[in-house]
Motif scaffolding. Structure first.
Motif, PDB file in Angstrom:
ATOM      1  N   LEU B 109       0.872  -1.156   0.000  1.00 40.33           N
ATOM      2  CA  LEU B 109       0.000   0.000   0.000  1.00 40.33           C
ATOM      3  C   LEU B 109       0.920   1.220   0.000  1.00 40.33           C
ATOM      4  O   LEU B 109       1.887   1.254   0.761  1.00 40.33           O
ATOM      5  CB  LEU B 109      -0.874   0.018   1.259  1.00 40.33           C
ATOM      6  CG  LEU B 109      -1.649  -1.271   1.579  1.00 40.33           C
ATOM      7  CD1 LEU B 109      -2.344  -1.155   2.929  1.00 40.33           C
ATOM      8  CD2 LEU B 109      -2.670  -1.545   0.481  1.00 40.33           C
ATOM      9  N   TYR B 110       0.615   2.186  -0.828  1.00 38.91           N
ATOM     10  CA  TYR B 110       1.461   3.377  -0.916  1.00 38.91           C
ATOM     11  C   TYR B 110       0.650   4.601  -0.532  1.00 38.91           C
ATOM     12  O   TYR B 110      -0.335   4.931  -1.202  1.00 38.91           O
ATOM     13  CB  TYR B 110       2.005   3.530  -2.338  1.00 38.91           C
ATOM     14  CG  TYR B 110       2.836   4.777  -2.543  1.00 38.91           C
ATOM     15  CD1 TYR B 110       3.999   4.990  -1.813  1.00 38.91           C
ATOM     16  CD2 TYR B 110       2.451   5.745  -3.465  1.00 38.91           C
ATOM     17  CE1 TYR B 110       4.764   6.129  -2.005  1.00 38.91           C
ATOM     18  CE2 TYR B 110       3.216   6.886  -3.670  1.00 38.91           C
ATOM     19  CZ  TYR B 110       4.369   7.066  -2.934  1.00 38.91           C
ATOM     20  OH  TYR B 110       5.128   8.197  -3.127  1.00 38.91           O
ATOM     21  N   CYS B 111       1.063   5.256   0.546  1.00 41.46           N
ATOM     22  CA  CYS B 111       0.345   6.446   0.990  1.00 41.46           C
ATOM     23  C   CYS B 111       0.821   7.651   0.193  1.00 41.46           C
ATOM     24  O   CYS B 111       2.000   8.003   0.229  1.00 41.46           O
ATOM     25  CB  CYS B 111       0.555   6.702   2.478  1.00 41.46           C
ATOM     26  SG  CYS B 111      -0.282   8.215   3.015  1.00 41.46           S
ATOM     27  N   GLU B 112      -0.110   8.277  -0.501  1.00 37.42           N
ATOM     28  CA  GLU B 112       0.254   9.398  -1.362  1.00 37.42           C
ATOM     29  C   GLU B 112       0.523  10.664  -0.563  1.00 37.42           C
ATOM     30  O   GLU B 112       1.015  11.641  -1.108  1.00 37.42           O
ATOM     31  CB  GLU B 112      -0.869   9.643  -2.381  1.00 37.42           C
ATOM     32  CG  GLU B 112      -1.040   8.449  -3.319  1.00 37.42           C
ATOM     33  CD  GLU B 112      -2.186   8.639  -4.305  1.00 37.42           C
ATOM     34  OE1 GLU B 112      -1.952   8.471  -5.500  1.00 37.42           O
ATOM     35  OE2 GLU B 112      -3.302   8.960  -3.871  1.00 37.42           O
ATOM     36  N   ILE B 118       3.564   0.420   2.799  1.00 35.02           N
ATOM     37  CA  ILE B 118       3.098  -0.506   3.827  1.00 35.02           C
ATOM     38  C   ILE B 118       2.965  -1.881   3.189  1.00 35.02           C
ATOM     39  O   ILE B 118       2.284  -2.030   2.180  1.00 35.02           O
ATOM     40  CB  ILE B 118       1.723  -0.058   4.376  1.00 35.02           C
ATOM     41  CG1 ILE B 118       1.839   1.353   4.967  1.00 35.02           C
ATOM     42  CG2 ILE B 118       1.203  -1.059   5.399  1.00 35.02           C
ATOM     43  CD1 ILE B 118       0.521   2.103   5.004  1.00 35.02           C
ATOM     44  N   LEU B 145       2.397  -4.918  -7.844  1.00 37.07           N
ATOM     45  CA  LEU B 145       1.119  -4.314  -7.453  1.00 37.07           C
ATOM     46  C   LEU B 145       1.371  -3.240  -6.422  1.00 37.07           C
ATOM     47  O   LEU B 145       2.057  -3.462  -5.428  1.00 37.07           O
ATOM     48  CB  LEU B 145       0.186  -5.373  -6.850  1.00 37.07           C
ATOM     49  CG  LEU B 145      -1.058  -4.819  -6.136  1.00 37.07           C
ATOM     50  CD1 LEU B 145      -1.964  -4.081  -7.101  1.00 37.07           C
ATOM     51  CD2 LEU B 145      -1.831  -5.939  -5.448  1.00 37.07           C
ATOM     52  N   ILE B 146       0.832  -2.087  -6.666  1.00 41.25           N
ATOM     53  CA  ILE B 146       0.855  -1.020  -5.677  1.00 41.25           C
ATOM     54  C   ILE B 146      -0.550  -0.456  -5.541  1.00 41.25           C
ATOM     55  O   ILE B 146      -1.162  -0.060  -6.537  1.00 41.25           O
ATOM     56  CB  ILE B 146       1.836   0.096  -6.061  1.00 41.25           C
ATOM     57  CG1 ILE B 146       3.262  -0.450  -6.001  1.00 41.25           C
ATOM     58  CG2 ILE B 146       1.684   1.289  -5.124  1.00 41.25           C
ATOM     59  CD1 ILE B 146       4.318   0.607  -5.950  1.00 41.25           C
ATOM     60  N   VAL B 147      -1.053  -0.479  -4.319  1.00 43.66           N
ATOM     61  CA  VAL B 147      -2.362   0.104  -4.041  1.00 43.66           C
ATOM     62  C   VAL B 147      -2.127   1.500  -3.491  1.00 43.66           C
ATOM     63  O   VAL B 147      -1.441   1.670  -2.482  1.00 43.66           O
ATOM     64  CB  VAL B 147      -3.150  -0.734  -3.022  1.00 43.66           C
ATOM     65  CG1 VAL B 147      -4.515  -0.111  -2.777  1.00 43.66           C
ATOM     66  CG2 VAL B 147      -3.297  -2.173  -3.514  1.00 43.66           C
ATOM     67  N   LYS B 148      -2.677   2.484  -4.168  1.00 42.07           N
ATOM     68  CA  LYS B 148      -2.465   3.865  -3.738  1.00 42.07           C
ATOM     69  C   LYS B 148      -3.621   4.364  -2.896  1.00 42.07           C
ATOM     70  O   LYS B 148      -4.751   3.912  -3.064  1.00 42.07           O
ATOM     71  CB  LYS B 148      -2.303   4.777  -4.960  1.00 42.07           C
ATOM     72  CG  LYS B 148      -1.098   4.428  -5.790  1.00 42.07           C
ATOM     73  CD  LYS B 148      -0.830   5.515  -6.811  1.00 42.07           C
ATOM     74  CE  LYS B 148       0.429   5.154  -7.604  1.00 42.07           C
ATOM     75  NZ  LYS B 148       0.872   6.276  -8.454  1.00 42.07           N
ATOM     76  N   GLY B 149      -3.332   5.309  -2.052  1.00 41.17           N
ATOM     77  CA  GLY B 149      -4.380   5.883  -1.218  1.00 41.17           C
ATOM     78  C   GLY B 149      -3.772   6.651  -0.054  1.00 41.17           C
ATOM     79  O   GLY B 149      -2.662   7.165  -0.165  1.00 41.17           O
ATOM     80  N   ILE B 150      -4.544   6.714   1.025  1.00 40.04           N
ATOM     81  CA  ILE B 150      -4.105   7.452   2.202  1.00 40.04           C
ATOM     82  C   ILE B 150      -4.093   6.508   3.397  1.00 40.04           C
ATOM     83  O   ILE B 150      -5.081   5.827   3.659  1.00 40.04           O
ATOM     84  CB  ILE B 150      -5.054   8.630   2.500  1.00 40.04           C
ATOM     85  CG1 ILE B 150      -5.233   9.510   1.262  1.00 40.04           C
ATOM     86  CG2 ILE B 150      -4.527   9.457   3.683  1.00 40.04           C
ATOM     87  CD1 ILE B 150      -4.019  10.292   0.863  1.00 40.04           C
ATOM     88  N   CYS B 151      -2.977   6.496   4.095  1.00 39.05           N
ATOM     89  CA  CYS B 151      -2.838   5.566   5.205  1.00 39.05           C
ATOM     90  C   CYS B 151      -3.621   6.048   6.431  1.00 39.05           C
ATOM     91  O   CYS B 151      -4.082   7.185   6.488  1.00 39.05           O
ATOM     92  CB  CYS B 151      -1.369   5.366   5.567  1.00 39.05           C
ATOM     93  SG  CYS B 151      -0.628   6.775   6.394  1.00 39.05           S
ATOM     94  N   VAL B 165      -3.658  14.907  -6.560  1.00 32.10           N
ATOM     95  CA  VAL B 165      -3.625  13.452  -6.540  1.00 32.10           C
ATOM     96  C   VAL B 165      -4.118  12.929  -7.880  1.00 32.10           C
ATOM     97  O   VAL B 165      -5.051  13.465  -8.460  1.00 32.10           O
ATOM     98  CB  VAL B 165      -4.519  12.944  -5.385  1.00 32.10           C
ATOM     99  CG1 VAL B 165      -4.862  11.481  -5.574  1.00 32.10           C
ATOM    100  CG2 VAL B 165      -3.843  13.177  -4.045  1.00 32.10           C
ATOM    101  N   LEU B 167      -6.074  11.183 -10.624  1.00 35.71           N
ATOM    102  CA  LEU B 167      -7.423  10.655 -10.750  1.00 35.71           C
ATOM    103  C   LEU B 167      -7.309   9.246 -11.281  1.00 35.71           C
ATOM    104  O   LEU B 167      -6.718   9.026 -12.329  1.00 35.71           O
ATOM    105  CB  LEU B 167      -8.215  11.490 -11.753  1.00 35.71           C
ATOM    106  CG  LEU B 167      -8.273  12.976 -11.458  1.00 35.71           C
ATOM    107  CD1 LEU B 167      -8.996  13.680 -12.576  1.00 35.71           C
ATOM    108  CD2 LEU B 167      -8.972  13.209 -10.134  1.00 35.71           C
ATOM    109  N   ILE B 168      -7.860   8.326 -10.589  1.00 32.37           N
ATOM    110  CA  ILE B 168      -7.774   6.947 -11.061  1.00 32.37           C
ATOM    111  C   ILE B 168      -9.156   6.328 -11.191  1.00 32.37           C
ATOM    112  O   ILE B 168     -10.000   6.595 -10.399  1.00 32.37           O
ATOM    113  CB  ILE B 168      -6.921   6.082 -10.123  1.00 32.37           C
ATOM    114  CG1 ILE B 168      -5.512   6.643 -10.068  1.00 32.37           C
ATOM    115  CG2 ILE B 168      -6.902   4.658 -10.607  1.00 32.37           C
ATOM    116  CD1 ILE B 168      -4.518   5.704  -9.515  1.00 32.37           C
TER     117      ILE B 168
END
Lengths: 168, 168
Positions: B109-112, B118, B145-151, B165, B167-168
DNA sequence: TTGAATGCAAAGGATTTGCAGAGGC
DNA sequence: GCCTCTGCAAATCCTTTGCATTCAA
């Protein structure tokens, strides 16, 4: 570089890429310039994955009618991404773009031999990632997934010089 | 840049990274140099994701004992990947490395916001990708695989300057 | 001894930026 | 006319390469 990919149905969308981009420009006080129109046309002329260079190769060259400079291409691609028209991802260190607006979410198989991208859709994957994210109290905004390997036709064709392949 | 990540148990492995790298060097007629030993030590001193620059920052600088030049760092990181000690992936256009040897497969998981990675593990994901690949008669060698978002912690902390950020 | 490895400097490739002039609105 | 956009040239960032020297085996 031909693309081996299933044809996906379009999603029902309210408006064309042109309309959507116009709205985007309007809402930001940006201008609908000749160059932006040209690029929008070329980008949506075919449903293919492409990088900046591949796009530029298809464009008229300097001196010809319809020429767009390299910096403007980069700037405009970023705008298309921002407007939700294109999606961008990294492949082997360079940026690759694909249609986003009007196309369903999908991920890719990447053949390390012929370097083609093959699209696939998996609702289960989406559900799985939702679960994972919620387990980590992570607010998911999207993901990038590339599955690497060798595609069917490259498996069939005779093995040529064995390319060095990442150990994963 | 601190890492927010679960501590993973090590896999039972036959030998240490040093031993494994020695075997790798031997088998290729390559030499066990001072620089390779230094880099191996620094790279395995902590279990963190890092890029070439972050590694170089931790190394002694020119003139100091134990200095290793930038080209050698790049060359040696590639060898570590080749030897199966490190895994390499792309993030925002630069190369990021992480321990591979002795650690279980996982994704991120990647916090932008805070830009932390993570780790998470999902056996279901592996099964799912196997299914997808076989449906396409695709011989899978690995995936990114990388899941982007906010931790979680960035969600709690007050929203600062809103970063632009994707747009996906 | 001898070929592999290092450090230096410089090149490379992709992308971005400063700025003066062009052009939407 | 104002302010954004473009094209040019140059810069930037990350990474790689050529080559003479150093050094492990």
């Amino acid at each position: 570089m031909s693309q081996q990919q299933k044809s996906f149905e379009r999603l029902p969308v309210a408006s064309s890429p042109e309309q959507r981009f116009d709205e985007y420009l309007q809402s930001r006080g940006m201008r609908n310039t000749e160059q932006r129109r040209i690029l929008l046309e070329y980008v949506f002329a075919e449903h293919e994955h492409f990088d900046a260079d591949q796009l530029i190769e298809r464009l008229p060259t300097k001196g010809e009618e319809g020429y767009v400079s390299r910096p403007t291409v980069y700037r405009t691609l970023a705008e298309f991404v921002d407007a939700g028209l294109l999606k961008k991802f990294e492949l082997d260190g360079r940026s690759v773009y694909e249609h986003d607006y009007g196309y369903p979410e999908h991920d890719h198989l990447y053949c390390e031999q012929c370097e083609n991208l093959i699209e696939f859709r998996s609702h289960e994957l989406t559900k799985l990632l939702e679960t994972v994210a919620s387990e980590h109290r992570f607010r998911r905004s999207g993901h990038k997934l590339i599955v690497k390997g060798i595609c069917e036709s490259c498996q069939k064709s005779r093995r040529r010089t064995r390319r060095r392949v990442d150990l994963i």
